[in-house]
Design a protein around this motif. Structure first.
Motif, short mmCIF file in Angstrom:
data_model
loop_
_atom_site.label_atom_id
_atom_site.label_comp_id
_atom_site.label_asym_id
_atom_site.label_seq_id
_atom_site.Cartn_x
_atom_site.Cartn_y
_atom_site.Cartn_z
N ASP A 186 -7.63 -0.55 10.54
CA ASP A 186 -7.56 -1.86 9.90
C ASP A 186 -8.18 -1.86 8.50
O ASP A 186 -8.19 -2.89 7.82
CB ASP A 186 -8.23 -2.93 10.76
CG ASP A 186 -9.70 -2.65 11.03
OD1 ASP A 186 -10.20 -1.57 10.63
OD2 ASP A 186 -10.37 -3.51 11.64
N ALA A 188 -7.20 -1.18 5.48
CA ALA A 188 -5.95 -0.87 4.78
C ALA A 188 -6.18 -0.38 3.35
O ALA A 188 -5.56 0.60 2.91
CB ALA A 188 -5.05 -2.10 4.78
N GLU A 217 3.52 5.12 1.15
CA GLU A 217 2.74 4.44 2.19
C GLU A 217 1.59 3.66 1.57
O GLU A 217 1.28 2.53 1.98
CB GLU A 217 2.21 5.46 3.19
CG GLU A 217 1.45 4.87 4.36
CD GLU A 217 2.28 3.93 5.22
OE1 GLU A 217 1.71 3.03 5.85
OE2 GLU A 217 3.53 4.09 5.25
N LYS A 220 2.91 0.38 0.20
CA LYS A 220 3.12 -0.63 1.24
C LYS A 220 1.82 -1.33 1.61
O LYS A 220 1.76 -2.55 1.73
CB LYS A 220 3.72 0.02 2.49
CG LYS A 220 5.16 0.48 2.36
CD LYS A 220 5.63 1.13 3.66
CE LYS A 220 7.03 1.70 3.53
NZ LYS A 220 7.45 2.40 4.78
N LEU A 221 0.76 -0.54 1.78
CA LEU A 221 -0.53 -1.11 2.16
C LEU A 221 -1.09 -2.00 1.05
O LEU A 221 -1.62 -3.07 1.30
CB LEU A 221 -1.51 0.02 2.49
CG LEU A 221 -1.21 0.84 3.74
CD1 LEU A 221 -2.12 2.07 3.81
CD2 LEU A 221 -1.38 0.01 4.99
N ASP A 222 -0.96 -1.54 -0.18
CA ASP A 222 -1.50 -2.30 -1.30
C ASP A 222 -0.72 -3.58 -1.55
O ASP A 222 -1.28 -4.61 -1.93
CB ASP A 222 -1.54 -1.44 -2.57
CG ASP A 222 -2.58 -0.34 -2.49
OD1 ASP A 222 -3.62 -0.57 -1.84
OD2 ASP A 222 -2.37 0.74 -3.07
N LYS A 223 0.59 -3.53 -1.33
CA LYS A 223 1.39 -4.75 -1.45
C LYS A 223 0.98 -5.77 -0.38
O LYS A 223 0.86 -6.96 -0.67
CB LYS A 223 2.88 -4.43 -1.32
CG LYS A 223 3.51 -3.89 -2.59
CD LYS A 223 5.02 -3.82 -2.43
CE LYS A 223 5.70 -3.54 -3.74
NZ LYS A 223 7.17 -3.60 -3.63
N ALA A 224 0.77 -5.29 0.83
CA ALA A 224 0.36 -6.20 1.91
C ALA A 224 -0.98 -6.84 1.60
O ALA A 224 -1.24 -7.98 1.98
CB ALA A 224 0.29 -5.43 3.23
N ALA A 225 -1.84 -6.11 0.88
CA ALA A 225 -3.17 -6.63 0.54
C ALA A 225 -3.16 -7.42 -0.77
O ALA A 225 -4.16 -8.05 -1.11
CB ALA A 225 -4.16 -5.47 0.42
N GLY A 226 -2.04 -7.39 -1.50
CA GLY A 226 -1.98 -8.11 -2.77
C GLY A 226 -2.90 -7.53 -3.83
O GLY A 226 -3.45 -8.27 -4.64
#
Length: 281
Positions: A186, A188, A217, A220-226
């Motif tokens: 978790d 991220a 990858e 993706k994680l950084d986009k989800a975290a903004g």
């Protein structure tokens, strides 16, 4: 004892253990402990909102309450939080003083995890201007942490970064891979850091194709975290990993350019504009 009574005895033991577990509750927290936690929570909210002066006030109140009851862990948490705010304000000396108050305080029973985190943060704070001091603090964090602690993955990520910036790409890749395996699922943003470091190492090792998967990858994680700055870095590196395909490289750099402009990252926008202009057509 017959087989039936033996089975009954086992059942009784299991039931008794279950009752003990059900009846076991954490010790009640005092009013002061709740107040200290509340001040830390409010401080963190203000810190995330970019309101550093009010964050500082809340963390100072948390420290004062924690010290009034000599709550070792709460004192460590407040000092770590204060160091974070002081660094954000550009007040490095005061930040280091708070970290050293966790690292070198002999009278209080700070856990090794807290001391390891303080050493890690000290390394992060000084690494830009004092690589030797950062390496020393990082070694101390590593020793305090041991094979497993809450900040193990972060320690390995910083080791990877320092190795990469010193030109030791193979070592950097190894540390980044170890970091990715040590981090909680978790976490991220830190996992994205490990993946981005892997991609950077692969580019440095002249194996750009191997950099694409970890960088995608990480994106993706950084986009989800903004996380705008991290997204910019991911796209920049993906462009570098695609240098043998100029059209694709320009596309990544164009996206990085747009992110940098929207985020007010002037230096990033200028860098990507130069990369796009120099890319073969």
């Amino acid at each position: 004892m017959s087989r039936a009574p033996a089975r009954a005895a086992v059942v009784v033991c299991v039931v008794a253990a279950g009752l003990l577990a059900a009846c076991s509750t954490p010790p009640a927290r005092s009013t002061a402990q709740i107040r200290a936690q509340g001040f830390n929570t409010q401080g963190m909210d203000r810190y995330k909102a970019g309101d550093l002066p009010h964050a500082l006030t809340y963390f100072e109140q948390a420290l004062q309450v924690a010290q009034s009851i000599e709550d070792d862990d709460a004192i460590a948490v407040a000092r770590l939080n204060l160091s974070m705010v002081y660094l954000g304000m550009g007040r490095q000396d005061e930040a280091l003083k708070q970290l050293d108050g966790v690292l070198d305080e002999p009278r209080l029973a700070f856990g090794n995890d807290r001391r390891a985190e303080a050493a890690l943060r000290r390394a992060m704070a000084v690494q830009a201007g004092d690589r030797a001091g950062a390496a020393q603090a990082l070694d101390r964090a590593d020793t305090l942490c041991g094979s497993r602690c809450a900040v193990r993955g972060k320690i390995l990520n910083l080791k990877a970064y320092l190795a990469l910036t010193a030109g030791r790409a193979e070592e950097g890749l190894r540390f980044a891979q170890q970091a990715h395996g040590a981090l909680a699922k978790d976490d991220a943003l830190e996992r994205a850091n490990a993946l981005r470091l892997q991609g950077s190492a692969c580019i440095a090792l002249k194996t750009p194709a191997a950099a694409v998967a970890p960088l995608e990858e990480a994106l993706k994680l950084d986009k989800a975290a903004g996380a705008s700055e991290k997204i910019y870095q991911d796209l920049l590196l993906l462009g570098q990993a695609s240098a043998d395909r100029p059209e694709l490289a320009r596309d990544y750099w164009s996206r990085a350019h747009d992110v940098a402009l929207a985020a007010g990252n002037k230096a990033g926008a200028e860098r990507t504009a130069k990369l796009m202009a120099s890319a073969p057509r």
